[in-house]
Design an enzyme around this catalytic site. Structure first.
Site, PDB file in Angstrom:
ATOM      1  N   GLU A   1       0.815  -1.209   0.000  1.00 30.70           N
ATOM      2  CA  GLU A   1       0.000   0.000   0.000  1.00 30.70           C
ATOM      3  C   GLU A   1       0.851   1.263   0.000  1.00 30.70           C
ATOM      4  OE1 GLU A   1      -3.838  -1.507   2.559  1.00 30.70           O
ATOM      5  OE2 GLU A   1      -2.044  -0.866   3.642  1.00 30.70           O
TER       6      GLU A   1
ATOM      7  N   ASP B   1      -2.060 -15.201  23.598  1.00 25.91           N
ATOM      8  CA  ASP B   1      -1.856 -15.462  22.168  1.00 25.91           C
ATOM      9  C   ASP B   1      -2.115 -16.946  21.944  1.00 25.91           C
ATOM     10  OD1 ASP B   1       0.042 -13.922  19.738  1.00 25.91           O
ATOM     11  OD2 ASP B   1      -0.358 -16.079  19.553  1.00 25.91           O
TER      12      ASP B   1
ATOM     13  N   GLY C   1      -5.718  -5.106  14.869  1.00 32.64           N
ATOM     14  CA  GLY C   1      -5.249  -6.121  13.922  1.00 32.64           C
ATOM     15  C   GLY C   1      -6.100  -6.261  12.676  1.00 32.64           C
TER      16      GLY C   1
ATOM     17  N   ASP D   1      -7.215  -4.891   9.736  1.00 32.18           N
ATOM     18  CA  ASP D   1      -6.888  -3.653   9.032  1.00 32.18           C
ATOM     19  C   ASP D   1      -6.812  -3.820   7.529  1.00 32.18           C
ATOM     20  OD1 ASP D   1      -4.662  -5.109   8.829  1.00 32.18           O
ATOM     21  OD2 ASP D   1      -3.293  -3.617   9.653  1.00 32.18           O
TER      22      ASP D   1
END
Lengths: 350, 350
Positions: free
Chosen positions: B64, B169, B233, B235
């Site tokens: 991007e 996690d 996260g 995104d």
């Protein structure tokens, strides 16, 4: 601080290394090879991810990002256009570019592109001229004798065999500079006092002026039958070079219509004015020049694929010749999830 | 070859120099100052040129370009997102950025932004948390203990006074890494075996997982009254972290709605689902948290203005501290129209 791994480095071609690279190959050879490289990518045009450039416009100029991808490599160019920069001793156009791997997103090359853009713009004109100009063209006129002019002359010499260039600029010192630079290139150089005089006997004309405004560099009466025009300088909204009547008499060839309709000469025309995409001519899908009397016009604004081709070309050559340096641009911790640990360890004495 | 003039050089902050710069100031001080710098630019939000980022998507990730400008400076960031990169020992996200003068288009700074993006992402969460979390929040949960997790913890410690972080996690080794890195920071660190356990007693939760897919990191039953969530996260299109039911119970705050509706958690919602723009809360134009029981959600995707603020911040600091090097990136001939002459002279023996 432990030294970064190899993955952290991105090869960088500075202006100095770009110039060394070009001279190690030879300017005309570079222009010829670049023309072929761009032409190769034009033949696989449908493969590329195409978006019009993303511009940020201000009163004094524009800054643009031009991205594209062929699915394997991704490339983009940063380029500005600030016509009044020359008054402050700055370049109108400066640029740099990047190539990255699509599969990982990691950059593989950062390069200056001010010199490289000048080369690829001339190579693109040469490509268009090779397909559209009358066979055996020997004489070209260059209207606008600024930074792009000598590159246009040498590219057309190298690629289509131009032998004589006829120069005109509203500023005689620009013409003198261009004539001086072309003196030892083997081209016959004729400095002229008007556009009309420059056009005498020319089969090809390149307009490459830099004013950011609607200007009429060429009027209809100057363009005779059979001429091929490369209109290079009109390349942003509000900036054109040719009188509308010339466009009405010409068969118009463009790079990428959605971009050219905004930025090119054809912004003067109706939104559905017929144009031919140059890649289809190169591919053999559409005819190029159809008669000796036809006026052909390449309305060139510069497209991302040309920069991509140019970056790929210098990437291969730079790695072979060593004309690059390594930049520590990518953070590469041993454990990719441990960016913070890498930062933390950088504070510890080595 | 004559040496290039000063205008030809662009200051460059390598990864090594970025780490030196950060340590010369102190990580927590940098996070605090960055939060203030971003907040300052959010108060002048309407000034900025805003476009959604320009993405090039492939099967394995995205590259991007994120440009913006405040009329004086122009900035853009190159950033990739490749979730499977970690399997090859590569970073999921790498980035670099550039600042340029709008008036001339000349670049004034090139910088690594992998480390800097980690810092600005955490600073942006801290800014949102400062305005939206319950007053006196001391305990936060971090779900997803990858490269962004420690930065989130330290930013919230430095900016809102978080004292305890509760980690979870799906990969216990990620939690162990994060706990180890945070061991000497003064934070109480609690490693947990489930998201549910991590949420116990937390007033703030940050989700920062990296899978490129619709995932449900948090379900509705885990989120009690009064919690503030930073959902970092999710995104990109097709990547979300929260169950839709959480969104339905939350007041949602975003950076730039046209981008967040494509990339954020709210891509799960109707196109007109009500959201509040964070800059308006910071400006005092819109209320932030309205009650102790309300669930507030910052649906953060990362916006170009945050990168702009971060680049400006390090630009000033790097020039002062000397933590940069000079890159010969811009061709700068004595006569700006004489680019070809500069190239020609480079071939002559010095």
């Amino acid at each position: 601080m432990t030294p970064p791994s190899n993955l952290a480095y991105v090869p960088f071609i500075s202006v100095e290394n770009m110039m060394r690279l070009v001279h190690s190959i030879g300017v005309e050879t570079v222009l010829k090879e670049l023309t072929d490289a761009i032409e190769h990518d034009f033949t696989r045009w449908p493969l590329f991810d195409k978006t019009p450039r993303v511009g940020s416009h201000s009163d004094v100029g524009v800054i643009e990002l031009m991205p594209t991808s062929d699915g394997e490599l991704y490339g983009f160019k940063y380029v500005n256009g600030h016509p009044t920069n020359t008054k402050q001793g700055l370049q109108t156009v400066t640029a740099f570019g990047l190539l990255a791997q699509v599969s990982s997103g990691y950059p593989v090359l950062l390069s200056e592109m001010t010199v490289l853009t000048a080369l690829r713009t001339a190579a693109t004109s040469a490509m268009a001229t090779r397909h559209l100009a009358p066979k055996g063209s020997k004489v070209m006129a260059i209207i606008g004798n600024g930074a792009q002019s000598e590159f246009q002359a040498l590219a057309l010499k190298a690629v289509v065999g131009i032998e004589e260039v006829r120069l005109y600029d509203i500023d005689p010192s620009a013409t003198a500079k261009c004539a001086r630079n072309l003196a030892k290139t083997g081209l016959k150089v004729v400095s002229c006092r008007s556009s009309q005089e420059a056009m005498e006997g020319a089969q090809v004309v390149t307009t490459c002026t830099a004013d950011k405004q609607y200007a009429t560099i060429l009027t209809d009466n100057m363009i005779g039958e059979g001429v091929h025009i490369n209109a290079i300088g009109g390349d942003c909204p509000g900036k054109t070079e040719l009188h509308k009547d010339i466009l009405l008499r010409s068969e118009i060839f463009v790079e990428y219509p959605p971009q050219t309709r905004i930025e090119g000469e054809i912004q003067q025309m109706a939104k559905d004015h017929p144009v031919t995409e140059l890649w289809q001519v190169i591919n053999g899908e559409k005819p190029g020049r159809r008669s000796a009397k036809q006026i052909t016009l390449f309305d060139g604004v510069g497209f991302a694929i040309e920069d991509f081709s140019a970056l790929k070309y210098v990437y291969d050559r730079a790695l072979k010749t060593g004309h690059f340096q390594q930049l520590d641009m990518i953070a590469d911790p041993d454990d990719p999830r441990d960016l913070f640990g890498m930062l933390q360890r950088a504070a510890e004495p080595a």
